[in-house]
Design a protein around this motif. Structure first.
Motif, mmCIF file in Angstrom:
data_model
loop_
_atom_site.group_PDB
_atom_site.id
_atom_site.type_symbol
_atom_site.label_atom_id
_atom_site.label_comp_id
_atom_site.label_asym_id
_atom_site.label_seq_id
_atom_site.Cartn_x
_atom_site.Cartn_y
_atom_site.Cartn_z
ATOM 1 N N UNK A 20 0.844 -1.196 0.000
ATOM 2 C CA UNK A 20 0.000 0.000 0.000
ATOM 3 C C UNK A 20 0.881 1.249 0.000
ATOM 4 N N UNK A 21 0.331 2.340 -0.519
ATOM 5 C CA UNK A 21 0.948 3.662 -0.411
ATOM 6 C C UNK A 21 -0.080 4.583 0.233
ATOM 7 N N UNK A 22 0.385 5.454 1.135
ATOM 8 C CA UNK A 22 -0.526 6.331 1.858
ATOM 9 C C UNK A 22 -0.128 7.786 1.652
ATOM 10 N N UNK A 23 -1.116 8.684 1.560
ATOM 11 C CA UNK A 23 -0.805 10.114 1.385
ATOM 12 C C UNK A 23 -0.143 10.723 2.616
ATOM 13 N N UNK A 24 -0.489 10.213 3.798
ATOM 14 C CA UNK A 24 0.117 10.684 5.039
ATOM 15 C C UNK A 24 0.618 9.508 5.845
ATOM 16 N N UNK A 25 1.661 9.728 6.662
ATOM 17 C CA UNK A 25 2.269 8.627 7.413
ATOM 18 C C UNK A 25 2.337 8.921 8.910
ATOM 19 N N UNK A 26 1.343 9.689 9.417
ATOM 20 C CA UNK A 26 1.342 10.020 10.836
ATOM 21 C C UNK A 26 1.401 8.809 11.757
ATOM 22 N N UNK A 27 0.549 7.794 11.553
ATOM 23 C CA UNK A 27 0.601 6.602 12.410
ATOM 24 C C UNK A 27 1.948 5.877 12.350
ATOM 25 N N UNK A 28 2.620 5.948 11.190
ATOM 26 C CA UNK A 28 3.930 5.305 11.077
ATOM 27 C C UNK A 28 4.947 6.018 11.962
ATOM 28 N N UNK A 29 4.878 7.343 12.024
ATOM 29 C CA UNK A 29 5.798 8.097 12.881
ATOM 30 C C UNK A 29 5.588 7.740 14.347
ATOM 31 N N UNK A 30 4.329 7.479 14.733
ATOM 32 C CA UNK A 30 4.069 7.036 16.104
ATOM 33 C C UNK A 30 4.717 5.687 16.361
ATOM 34 N N UNK A 31 4.667 4.797 15.364
ATOM 35 C CA UNK A 31 5.319 3.490 15.508
ATOM 36 C C UNK A 31 6.829 3.630 15.680
ATOM 37 N N UNK A 32 7.411 4.654 15.065
ATOM 38 C CA UNK A 32 8.849 4.888 15.240
ATOM 39 C C UNK A 32 9.165 5.189 16.705
ATOM 40 N N UNK A 33 8.282 5.946 17.360
ATOM 41 C CA UNK A 33 8.474 6.251 18.783
ATOM 42 C C UNK A 33 8.433 4.964 19.590
ATOM 43 N N UNK A 34 7.467 4.092 19.281
ATOM 44 C CA UNK A 34 7.390 2.797 19.965
ATOM 45 C C UNK A 34 8.703 2.032 19.819
ATOM 46 N N UNK A 35 9.237 2.021 18.602
ATOM 47 C CA UNK A 35 10.458 1.259 18.347
ATOM 48 C C UNK A 35 11.635 1.803 19.142
ATOM 49 N N UNK A 87 0.593 -0.602 8.270
ATOM 50 C CA UNK A 87 1.591 -1.489 8.846
ATOM 51 C C UNK A 87 2.901 -1.420 8.061
ATOM 52 N N UNK A 88 3.997 -1.205 8.786
ATOM 53 C CA UNK A 88 5.344 -1.189 8.229
ATOM 54 C C UNK A 88 6.272 -1.956 9.167
#
Length: 314
Positions: A68-83, A172-173
């Motif tokens: 998938x490709x998404x126009x915005x990646x806000x939730x992905x940036x939150x996952x970076x914090x988790x990592x 999901x990434x």
């Protein structure tokens, strides 16, 4: 070669400890925790190595052949914090150190009886002669334990209330691997650490095993249209195999493909889905929007709320 790498690594950890961490502990009056902090260095360094390897391997694949490709990646940036919060290895270290102390006291009591608790190396003495074989055996046993912990996360309502933080992600990434409620992480760390102690994992190999499993999990969560083929899919968990687990029709107790590293557990226990061309949308349709797009604190608060409701039978 490995001897030189081990020497260089020991010199690096020694320098970091003596030049940075030890003076800080002394200044704060926390020298009683010096040994524990020195052990933590292994987890922190291996955690950072894991992030780098995961990024170098997974990010180009996600860019080249995404599902998938998404126009915005806000939730992905939150996952970076988790990592970043999880990969320093604080929770697994605490579990291992605390349980190690408890086991030392228990071993003292058991020693008085003359009983020696079995470990993998006492059951299979050949492992003492082949460290890499021993490491592989530890990984297999711990992966088996992780399979059942994962199934229990979906089986019990209160545990699913926490684990649904992980499954709520619609973008999901490879960063999604560490998207977990902190209480879920605590339980996972205690589970993993207790099993590692039970089978006799040496403390020095513990962060290496964590590194192996975390890199595998990062790859399996990657937003990549990738299958390992009819044979490979049955040997190692692939992005396609695990994406089925995160699909919108595979949440709660209806889940499939629980394995972390080895799909053989799903095959043995009847939870495998080996359809090679299936790349479903991910997410939990029942999750509140805040659990999907909210920040770290918002998701943690909602996880606690859902846990309370689950415990109250609602």
């Amino acid at each position: 070669m490995f001897g030189h790498l081990d020497t260089a690594y020991s010199q690096l950890t020694g320098w970091l400890y003596t030049e940075a961490l030890q003076p800080a502990l002394y200044a704060l009056g926390l020298m009683d925790y010096a040994d524990d902090l020195y052990q933590w260095l292994d987890f922190a360094i291996f955690g950072l190595i894991g992030i780098v390897i995961s990024y170098v391997v997974c990010r180009p694949l996600e860019a080249a052949m995404p599902v998938e490709r998404w126009p915005g990646r806000g939730p992905v940036y939150t996952d970076m914090i988790y990592t970043l919060l999880a990969r320093v290895g604080v929770l697994p270290l605490l579990a291992f150190v605390l349980l190690n102390g408890a086991q030392s006291r228990l071993d003292g009591l058991i020693a008085d009886t003359g009983f020696v608790p079995p470990t993998l190396e006492t059951i299979f003495p050949v492992l003492r002669e082949y460290p890499l074989l021993a490491l592989a055996a530890y990984v297999v046993v711990l992966d088996f334990g992780e399979y059942w912990r994962h199934r229990f996360q979906h089986r019990f309502g209160w545990w699913w209330a926490l684990h649904s933080v992980h499954h709520a992600q619609r973008q999901m990434t490879f960063w999604t691997d560490d998207r977990n409620h902190i209480l879920d992480d605590v339980i996972a760390a205690l589970w993993f650490g207790a099993l590692a102690l039970l089978i006799g994992v040496p403390l020095g190999q513990f962060p290496v095993i964590l590194l192996i499993l975390r890199i595998a999990e990062a790859m399996s969560h990657a937003n990549v249209r990738l299958s390992y083929g009819s044979v490979g899919e049955r040997l190692i968990v692939s992005p396609r195999f695990h994406r089925v687990h995160h699909g919108v029709l595979s949440v709660g107790q209806s889940g499939k493909n629980y394995a972390v590293l080895l799909p053989v557990w799903d095959w043995i226990f009847g939870t495998a889905d080996f359809r090679r061309d299936v790349y479903p949308e991910t997410g939990d349709p029942d999750a509140p929007e805040g659990l999907v797009t909210g920040g770290w604190f918002r998701q943690q608060a909602l996880g606690l709320k859902r846990l309370a409701l689950a415990l109250a039978g609602r």
